[in-house]
Scaffold this motif. Structure first.
Motif, PDB file in Angstrom:
ATOM      1  N   VAL A   1      -5.499  -3.156  -7.317  1.00 23.27           N
ATOM      2  CA  VAL A   1      -4.160  -3.619  -7.683  1.00 23.27           C
ATOM      3  C   VAL A   1      -3.707  -4.731  -6.738  1.00 23.27           C
ATOM      4  CG1 VAL A   1      -1.721  -2.947  -7.864  1.00 23.27           C
ATOM      5  CG2 VAL A   1      -3.509  -1.437  -8.749  1.00 23.27           C
ATOM      6  N   LEU A   2      -3.974  -4.546  -5.443  1.00 30.74           N
ATOM      7  CA  LEU A   2      -3.629  -5.586  -4.472  1.00 30.74           C
ATOM      8  C   LEU A   2      -4.399  -6.876  -4.754  1.00 30.74           C
ATOM      9  CD1 LEU A   2      -3.624  -3.547  -1.114  1.00 30.74           C
ATOM     10  CD2 LEU A   2      -1.661  -4.184  -2.510  1.00 30.74           C
ATOM     11  N   SER A   3      -5.696  -6.731  -5.009  1.00 24.97           N
ATOM     12  CA  SER A   3      -6.531  -7.912  -5.266  1.00 24.97           C
ATOM     13  C   SER A   3      -6.071  -8.643  -6.524  1.00 24.97           C
ATOM     14  CB  SER A   3      -7.998  -7.510  -5.409  1.00 24.97           C
ATOM     15  OG  SER A   3      -8.484  -6.947  -4.207  1.00 24.97           O
ATOM     16  N   GLU A   4      -5.735  -7.885  -7.564  1.00 18.97           N
ATOM     17  CA  GLU A   4      -5.265  -8.508  -8.810  1.00 18.97           C
ATOM     18  C   GLU A   4      -3.954  -9.249  -8.576  1.00 18.97           C
ATOM     19  OE1 GLU A   4      -4.998  -5.363 -11.615  1.00 18.97           O
ATOM     20  OE2 GLU A   4      -7.176  -5.043 -11.720  1.00 18.97           O
TER      21      GLU A   4
ATOM     22  N   VAL B   1       0.842  -1.208   0.000  1.00 18.48           N
ATOM     23  CA  VAL B   1       0.000   0.000   0.000  1.00 18.48           C
ATOM     24  C   VAL B   1       0.877   1.257   0.000  1.00 18.48           C
ATOM     25  CG1 VAL B   1      -1.650   1.349   1.350  1.00 18.48           C
ATOM     26  CG2 VAL B   1      -1.976  -1.117   1.084  1.00 18.48           C
ATOM     27  N   GLY B   2       1.926   1.261   0.824  1.00 22.90           N
ATOM     28  CA  GLY B   2       2.818   2.414   0.879  1.00 22.90           C
ATOM     29  C   GLY B   2       3.493   2.681  -0.454  1.00 22.90           C
ATOM     30  N   VAL B   3       3.956   1.647  -1.108  1.00 26.03           N
ATOM     31  CA  VAL B   3       4.600   1.810  -2.419  1.00 26.03           C
ATOM     32  C   VAL B   3       3.592   2.343  -3.438  1.00 26.03           C
ATOM     33  CG1 VAL B   3       5.676   0.578  -4.351  1.00 26.03           C
ATOM     34  CG2 VAL B   3       6.360   0.072  -2.003  1.00 26.03           C
ATOM     35  N   GLY B   4       2.374   1.818  -3.395  1.00 26.59           N
ATOM     36  CA  GLY B   4       1.350   2.296  -4.317  1.00 26.59           C
ATOM     37  C   GLY B   4       1.079   3.774  -4.160  1.00 26.59           C
ATOM     38  N   VAL B   5       1.036   4.259  -2.918  1.00 26.20           N
ATOM     39  CA  VAL B   5       0.816   5.689  -2.658  1.00 26.20           C
ATOM     40  C   VAL B   5       1.993   6.504  -3.181  1.00 26.20           C
ATOM     41  CG1 VAL B   5       0.584   7.424  -0.851  1.00 26.20           C
ATOM     42  CG2 VAL B   5      -0.683   5.263  -0.676  1.00 26.20           C
ATOM     43  N   VAL B   6       3.206   6.081  -2.857  1.00 30.01           N
ATOM     44  CA  VAL B   6       4.405   6.823  -3.265  1.00 30.01           C
ATOM     45  C   VAL B   6       4.552   6.858  -4.787  1.00 30.01           C
ATOM     46  CG1 VAL B   6       6.929   6.822  -3.183  1.00 30.01           C
ATOM     47  CG2 VAL B   6       5.618   6.363  -1.109  1.00 30.01           C
TER      48      VAL B   6
ATOM     49  N   LYS C   1      -7.691   2.961  -6.612  1.00 33.81           N
ATOM     50  CA  LYS C   1      -7.297   1.813  -7.420  1.00 33.81           C
ATOM     51  C   LYS C   1      -6.361   0.851  -6.684  1.00 33.81           C
ATOM     52  CE  LYS C   1      -7.804   3.916 -11.994  1.00 33.81           C
ATOM     53  NZ  LYS C   1      -7.143   4.221 -13.289  1.00 33.81           N
ATOM     54  N   ILE C   2      -5.773   1.303  -5.589  1.00 41.33           N
ATOM     55  CA  ILE C   2      -4.810   0.454  -4.868  1.00 41.33           C
ATOM     56  C   ILE C   2      -5.430  -0.863  -4.401  1.00 41.33           C
ATOM     57  CG2 ILE C   2      -3.397   0.278  -2.771  1.00 41.33           C
ATOM     58  CD1 ILE C   2      -2.585   3.177  -3.174  1.00 41.33           C
ATOM     59  N   PRO C   3      -6.650  -0.854  -3.817  1.00 38.14           N
ATOM     60  CA  PRO C   3      -7.240  -2.149  -3.431  1.00 38.14           C
ATOM     61  C   PRO C   3      -7.385  -3.115  -4.606  1.00 38.14           C
ATOM     62  CG  PRO C   3      -8.426  -0.358  -2.377  1.00 38.14           C
ATOM     63  CD  PRO C   3      -7.498   0.281  -3.365  1.00 38.14           C
TER      64      PRO C   3
ATOM     65  N   GLY D   1       2.556 -11.640  -4.112  1.00 41.91           N
ATOM     66  CA  GLY D   1       2.041 -11.295  -5.434  1.00 41.91           C
ATOM     67  C   GLY D   1       1.468  -9.892  -5.473  1.00 41.91           C
ATOM     68  N   ALA D   2       0.814  -9.467  -4.387  1.00 41.76           N
ATOM     69  CA  ALA D   2       0.279  -8.107  -4.316  1.00 41.76           C
ATOM     70  C   ALA D   2       1.416  -7.083  -4.355  1.00 41.76           C
ATOM     71  CB  ALA D   2      -0.541  -7.945  -3.042  1.00 41.76           C
TER      72      ALA D   2
END
Length: 445
Positions: free
Chosen positions: A49-52, A33-38, A45-47, A312-313
């Motif tokens: 991306v994690l789910s995928e 989650v932190g990397v996605g924000v940065v 969209k982050i959830p 994987g996330a």
């Protein structure tokens, strides 16, 4: 800088898991989650991306690992794994147990994915540890190294096969040349690594729930024929499908059926059904006992699968965050040998993303334009990319977590063991590719 983000995220993950003792599943998701924000991925969209990432990874591995673990536990609880382990000891002797594991792993690993072969062979390794009194890594590490080498270097495994198509290389020649590199390199590292002082200082216990702790008498164990037959059944199905696919490109109902039963999940499902009967009612065990073995294996696998899914996330966030595109753009202007460039790009992508598949596909795309006028054999390019993609396996590689959990290691120790051996394999693999390319050039003069 994107690579700095990757480095910092890995350090934070290590801090969370080693110093703060945070559960691996939670730590991986938190860092992802932190990397996605940065990296600027929109918050909404982050959830997804994690789910995928979790879905893609679990979809690839849950059936394979879950079914394989059940087969292994059924074999262990019936004494079949002990029967095979005993015959290996009779054939090689306790002194050569590592050689037995390397030979077995290389023969099975030529056509089987790392995860599939690992799950099938590891009960035998656990049994050998219990019977011989040897340390877990002394027996298990040669197995893992041999399987890693076969999976990463050789078609018909996914990475090398995909790259062979990109470079229009002969899969048969790639396999032929690759064996000359993979077998000596893999055997060397497999036999040397467990003898290194920092490896010998580790003495992890076998994980609970994944192996039977009972010792069987000779009369209680099923025969060698049935034990080997069930263990090799998925190997025959998967290898048969792979060989058929390499031998022909025809489209017939029979070939489709061969591909179906030769897919890893179906092959393991059929093996589980065979194991349930062969090591259940056939030898007088009730179906309830066999079902209890399967349930025990599934319970033991639950956290392993969660951690692999979270890996994987993390990987998917790095990909969606544009890390691979950044590396591709940064390396476009490098002017070095196509073989070394292909290997180096694969290594960088592997370090940054953890995905060997993304590493090989991206690296092959970058260096493909250089191949036409270079005179380099396309098979050597395939092997260069493939062996580069094994390097530096660490916390963003889901395979790292499988290795860590099955060998009951801390994150730090798993990095010391797996990250180092995969890196040395990649370096020696590059040396082997350059040597074979030189030999082919000499022979063509």
């Amino acid at each position: 800088m994107p690579l700095l983000v990757v480095g910092i995220s890995v350090l934070i993950l290590l801090l969370l898991m080693t110093k703060l003792r945070l559960n691996g599943f939670a730590a991986l998701l938190l860092v992802a989650v932190g990397v996605g924000v940065v990296r600027g991925i929109p918050l909404e969209k982050i959830p997804d991306v994690l789910s995928e990432g979790i879905g893609g990874q679990i979809g690839d591995t849950m059936l394979t690992i879950g079914l394989g673990a059940m087969v292994g536990r059924v074999m262990g609880d019936s004494g079949a794994a002990q029967r095979i382990a005993g015959k290996l000891l009779d054939a090689f002797g306790p002194r050569w147990v590592q050689v037995a594991m390397v030979v077995t792993s290389m023969l099975i690993g030529v056509t089987m994915f790392y995860e599939v072969a690992f799950i099938i062979i590891v009960p035998i390794a656990f049994t050998l540890v219990r019977v011989t009194g040897a340390r877990l890594l002394w027996v298990g590490l040669p197995m893992s190294i041999a399987l890693s080498t076969m999976h990463s270097f050789l078609p018909p495994h996914p990475g090398p096969t995909a790259v062979a198509s990109t470079f229009h290389a002969s899969i048969g020649l790639t396999l032929f040349y690759g064996l000359f590199i993979a077998v000596p390199v893999g055997a060397l590292i497999a036999l040397v690594w467990p003898r290194l002082p920092f490896i010998k200082a580790m003495n992890p216990a076998m994980p609970k729930g994944l192996v039977s702790e009972r010792e069987f008498t000779d009369e209680e164990m099923p025969g060698l024929g049935w034990s080997l037959g069930v263990a090799l059944f998925p190997v025959v199905l998967i290898a048969g499908a792979a060989v058929t696919d390499l031998a022909t490109s025809a489209e017939t109902p029979f070939l489709h059926f061969v591909a179906f039963i030769g897919s890893a999940p179906i092959a393991l499902l059929l093996t589980l059904l065979l194991a349930v009967w062969a090591f259940g009612p056939r030898i007088g065990r009730s179906l309830a006992d066999v079902s209890a073995s399967c349930t025990s294996a599934a319970q033991a696998m639950a956290m392993i699968l969660l951690v692999i899914g979270a890996g994987g996330a993390f990987k998917n966030v790095l990909v969606e965050g544009g890390i691979s595109d950044y590396i591709k753009d940064a390396t476009d202007s490098w002017s070095i040998s196509p073989i070394i460039l292909a290997w180096l790009i694969a290594v960088i992508l592997r370090i940054a993303l953890g995905s060997a598949t993304v590493a090989v596909v991206t690296a092959s795309g970058v260096v493909l334009p250089l191949l036409a006028g270079s005179g380099t054999h396309p098979e050597m390019m395939v092997l260069a990319v493939s062996c580069g993609s094994i390097a530096f396996s660490h916390v963003n590689d889901p395979g790292f977590w499988l290795f860590k959990e099955y060998f009951n290691l801390s994150v730090t120790d798993a990095i010391k063991v797996r990250t180092t051996y995969t890196t040395v394999l990649a370096i020696l693999g590059l040396g082997g590719v350059l040597a074979v390319e030189w030999a082919l050039d000499v022979l063509s003069l």
